[in-house]
Design a protein around this motif. Structure first.
Motif, short mmCIF file in Angstrom:
data_model
loop_
_atom_site.label_atom_id
_atom_site.label_comp_id
_atom_site.label_asym_id
_atom_site.label_seq_id
_atom_site.Cartn_x
_atom_site.Cartn_y
_atom_site.Cartn_z
N ALA A 36 -4.17 -4.26 -0.48
CA ALA A 36 -3.32 -3.07 -0.26
C ALA A 36 -2.05 -3.15 -1.12
CB ALA A 36 -2.96 -2.97 1.22
N LYS A 37 -1.42 -4.33 -1.16
CA LYS A 37 -0.17 -4.47 -1.93
C LYS A 37 -0.46 -4.32 -3.44
CE LYS A 37 1.81 -7.48 1.58
NZ LYS A 37 2.06 -8.88 1.96
N TYR A 38 -1.59 -4.88 -3.86
CA TYR A 38 -1.99 -4.73 -5.27
C TYR A 38 -2.22 -3.25 -5.60
CZ TYR A 38 -5.42 -4.32 -9.02
OH TYR A 38 -6.10 -3.91 -10.12
N THR A 39 -2.95 -2.56 -4.72
CA THR A 39 -3.26 -1.14 -4.96
C THR A 39 -1.97 -0.33 -4.99
OG1 THR A 39 -5.35 -1.52 -3.80
CG2 THR A 39 -4.71 0.79 -4.16
N ALA A 40 -1.05 -0.66 -4.08
CA ALA A 40 0.22 0.08 -3.99
C ALA A 40 1.01 0.01 -5.30
CB ALA A 40 1.06 -0.48 -2.84
N ARG A 41 0.83 -1.07 -6.05
CA ARG A 41 1.52 -1.20 -7.34
C ARG A 41 1.00 -0.22 -8.39
NH1 ARG A 41 2.16 -7.65 -8.71
NH2 ARG A 41 3.72 -8.11 -7.11
N HIS A 42 -0.19 0.33 -8.12
CA HIS A 42 -0.83 1.18 -9.14
C HIS A 42 -1.00 2.62 -8.70
CE1 HIS A 42 -1.76 -2.27 -11.70
NE2 HIS A 42 -1.89 -2.93 -10.56
N THR A 43 -0.27 3.02 -7.67
CA THR A 43 -0.34 4.42 -7.22
C THR A 43 1.03 4.84 -6.74
OG1 THR A 43 -1.35 5.93 -5.61
CG2 THR A 43 -1.10 3.65 -4.89
N LYS A 44 1.28 6.15 -6.78
CA LYS A 44 2.56 6.66 -6.26
C LYS A 44 2.47 6.88 -4.76
CE LYS A 44 4.68 8.81 -10.26
NZ LYS A 44 3.75 8.52 -11.35
N LYS A 45 1.26 6.78 -4.21
CA LYS A 45 1.11 7.04 -2.77
C LYS A 45 1.74 5.91 -1.97
CE LYS A 45 -3.23 9.46 -3.39
NZ LYS A 45 -2.67 10.82 -3.52
N LYS A 46 2.09 6.25 -0.74
CA LYS A 46 2.56 5.22 0.18
C LYS A 46 1.32 4.54 0.76
CE LYS A 46 5.57 4.64 4.13
NZ LYS A 46 6.40 5.30 5.12
N VAL A 47 1.27 3.21 0.66
CA VAL A 47 0.09 2.50 1.15
C VAL A 47 0.49 1.65 2.37
CG1 VAL A 47 -1.78 0.89 0.58
CG2 VAL A 47 -0.88 2.43 -1.20
N LEU A 48 0.08 2.11 3.54
CA LEU A 48 0.29 1.31 4.76
C LEU A 48 -0.88 0.33 4.84
CD1 LEU A 48 1.08 4.33 7.11
CD2 LEU A 48 2.71 2.86 5.92
N HIS A 49 -0.69 -0.77 5.57
CA HIS A 49 -1.81 -1.71 5.60
C HIS A 49 -1.88 -2.55 6.86
CE1 HIS A 49 0.72 -5.22 4.75
NE2 HIS A 49 1.37 -4.47 3.89
N TRP A 50 -3.08 -3.04 7.14
CA TRP A 50 -3.35 -4.04 8.17
C TRP A 50 -2.93 -5.39 7.62
CZ3 TRP A 50 -4.35 -3.23 13.10
CH2 TRP A 50 -4.89 -4.26 13.88
N GLU A 51 -2.72 -6.37 8.51
CA GLU A 51 -2.17 -7.66 8.05
C GLU A 51 -3.24 -8.73 7.81
OE1 GLU A 51 0.91 -8.37 7.13
OE2 GLU A 51 1.78 -6.44 7.70
N GLY A 52 -4.49 -8.32 7.59
CA GLY A 52 -5.54 -9.33 7.34
C GLY A 52 -5.41 -9.96 5.97
N TYR A 53 -6.19 -11.00 5.75
CA TYR A 53 -6.16 -11.69 4.45
C TYR A 53 -7.38 -12.59 4.33
CZ TYR A 53 -4.45 -15.39 7.48
OH TYR A 53 -4.34 -16.29 8.51
N CYS A 54 -7.70 -12.94 3.09
CA CYS A 54 -8.75 -13.94 2.85
C CYS A 54 -8.09 -15.30 2.80
CB CYS A 54 -9.44 -13.65 1.51
SG CYS A 54 -10.36 -15.09 0.93
N PRO A 55 -8.48 -16.23 3.67
CA PRO A 55 -7.80 -17.54 3.70
C PRO A 55 -7.91 -18.28 2.36
CG PRO A 55 -9.30 -17.29 5.58
CD PRO A 55 -9.52 -16.10 4.69
N ILE A 56 -8.95 -18.02 1.62
CA ILE A 56 -9.16 -18.76 0.36
C ILE A 56 -8.17 -18.28 -0.71
CG2 ILE A 56 -10.82 -19.05 -1.57
CD1 ILE A 56 -12.04 -18.76 1.98
N HIS A 57 -7.95 -16.98 -0.78
CA HIS A 57 -7.04 -16.44 -1.81
C HIS A 57 -5.58 -16.43 -1.34
CE1 HIS A 57 -10.96 -14.90 -3.13
NE2 HIS A 57 -10.42 -14.85 -4.34
N HIS A 58 -5.38 -16.14 -0.06
CA HIS A 58 -4.02 -15.94 0.47
C HIS A 58 -3.20 -17.23 0.38
CE1 HIS A 58 -1.11 -13.71 2.82
NE2 HIS A 58 -1.02 -14.68 3.70
#
Ligand code: 13P
Ligand code: SF4
Length: 303
Positions: free
Chosen positions: A153-175
């Motif tokens: 979600a944070k990555y996508t938000a960097r590439h759009t003008k829209k407001k991106v709300l998000h859930w707090e999940g994550y991949c343990p391997i990447h996070h």
């Protein structure tokens, strides 16, 4: 022994009119036997288009579930039923319904790394390869909600003008990849460029030369004139990168980037699945129909 098993798998695949799909993180001997290897989007497309009668999905449960959502009349096998995805388990269908109630009218863009019941509650699905395109497709909405991966979600938000709300999940391997780990690899291999998966946190993406899906990384290293790469995703991908580019060097960003669920599938599991046509992934029809809408909408947007 291994080649006997592989030989038997190839025979049974033919007899059963089966196709073997494998995610880019799968162990080497599985990737070598697969008819198709790819990222989540490519494998969803293959699952949608195949005329095979049996789909053997070498990956994790949400991937086989997506294949079952798209193919109600086919047998979809997941050789290891215990191959799950911790991120997919970080949100439930009830959570998504609560998000919708809290944000009426806001499209819910759900990463395919989610259960079928969560997809069924969502407006549309996305993958790491098409999240920006999917979010941008909502021309009449200034705000979207992305779940379950906060980093995508944070990555996508960097590439759009829209407001991106998000859930707090994550991949343990990447996070849990750290800046220190990446910097240490950059110091050890100063000639290498760093590629990161969008499931990594923003401070890691800031260090990356390129941010892309697993297949995006595979294409990038093939086409690049550079000779060495630090790879910020699960280590299973290093095998195919080296196989396709024997004269280039690949270094994992951290030795901790191992997805235990992706590593579970063995050739014995695949053989057993083809012999017994089990374990079979089935999605209850009422859930499947609603999840299918979200998956098909994604496939239309990113076709
Ligand atoms: P890709 O769709 O980029 O292959 O990613 C899937 C995944 O599970 C990443 O952790
Ligand atoms: Fe899930 Fe992460 Fe494993 Fe991908 S690497 S399957 S997101 S736990």
């Amino acid at each position: 022994m291994t080649s006997n098993i592989a030989h038997r798998i190839v025979q049974l695949k033919r007899d059963r009119k089966a196709i073997l799909l494998a995610h880019n993180y799968q162990p080497p001997h599985i990737q070598d036997l697969a008819d198709i290897t790819g990222d989540s989007l490519e494998l969803s497309r293959e699952a949608a288009n195949t005329d095979a009668e049996v789909i053997v999905f070498c990956g994790v449960e949400f991937m086989a579930e997506t294949a079952a959502i798209l193919n109600p009349n086919k047998t979809v096998l997941l050789p290891r039923l215990d191959a799950g995805c911790p991120m997919a388990d970080m949100i439930t269908a009830a959570d998504v319904a609560a998000v919708r109630a809290q944000h009426p009218g806001v499209p819910i863009v759900t990463y395919v790394n989610s259960t079928a019941t969560v997809k069924a509650e969502s407006t549309v699905c996305c993958t790491s390869a098409n999240s920006i395109q999917v979010v941008e497709s909502f021309r009449d909405s200034d705000t979207v909600y992305m779940a379950p991966d906060q980093n995508l979600a944070k990555y996508t938000a960097r590439h759009t003008k829209k407001k991106v709300l998000h859930w707090e999940g994550y991949c343990p391997i990447h996070h849990h990849l750290t800046v220190e780990e990446v910097r240490a690899q950059q110091e050890a291999h100063p000639e290498a460029i760093f590629l990161a998966h969008p499931e990594c946190p923003p401070e890691i993406l800031d260090l990356a030369h390129e941010v892309t899906s697993t297949s995006g990384m595979i294409r990038f290293v093939k086409e690049s004139s550079r000779k060495s790469f630090i790879i910020g995703t699960e280590r299973g991908i290093l095998y195919s990168m080296k196989k396709m580019n024997p004269h280039k060097e690949f270094y994992g960003a951290s030795p901790r980037m191992v997805c235990a669920d992706m590593a579970k599938t063995s050739l014995e599991d695949v053989l057993r699945a083809l012999e017994t046509l089990e374990p079979r992934i089935q999605v209850p029809e009422e859930v499947r129909i609603r999840a299918l809408k979200a998956v098909e909408m994604m496939l239309r947007i990113s076709s």
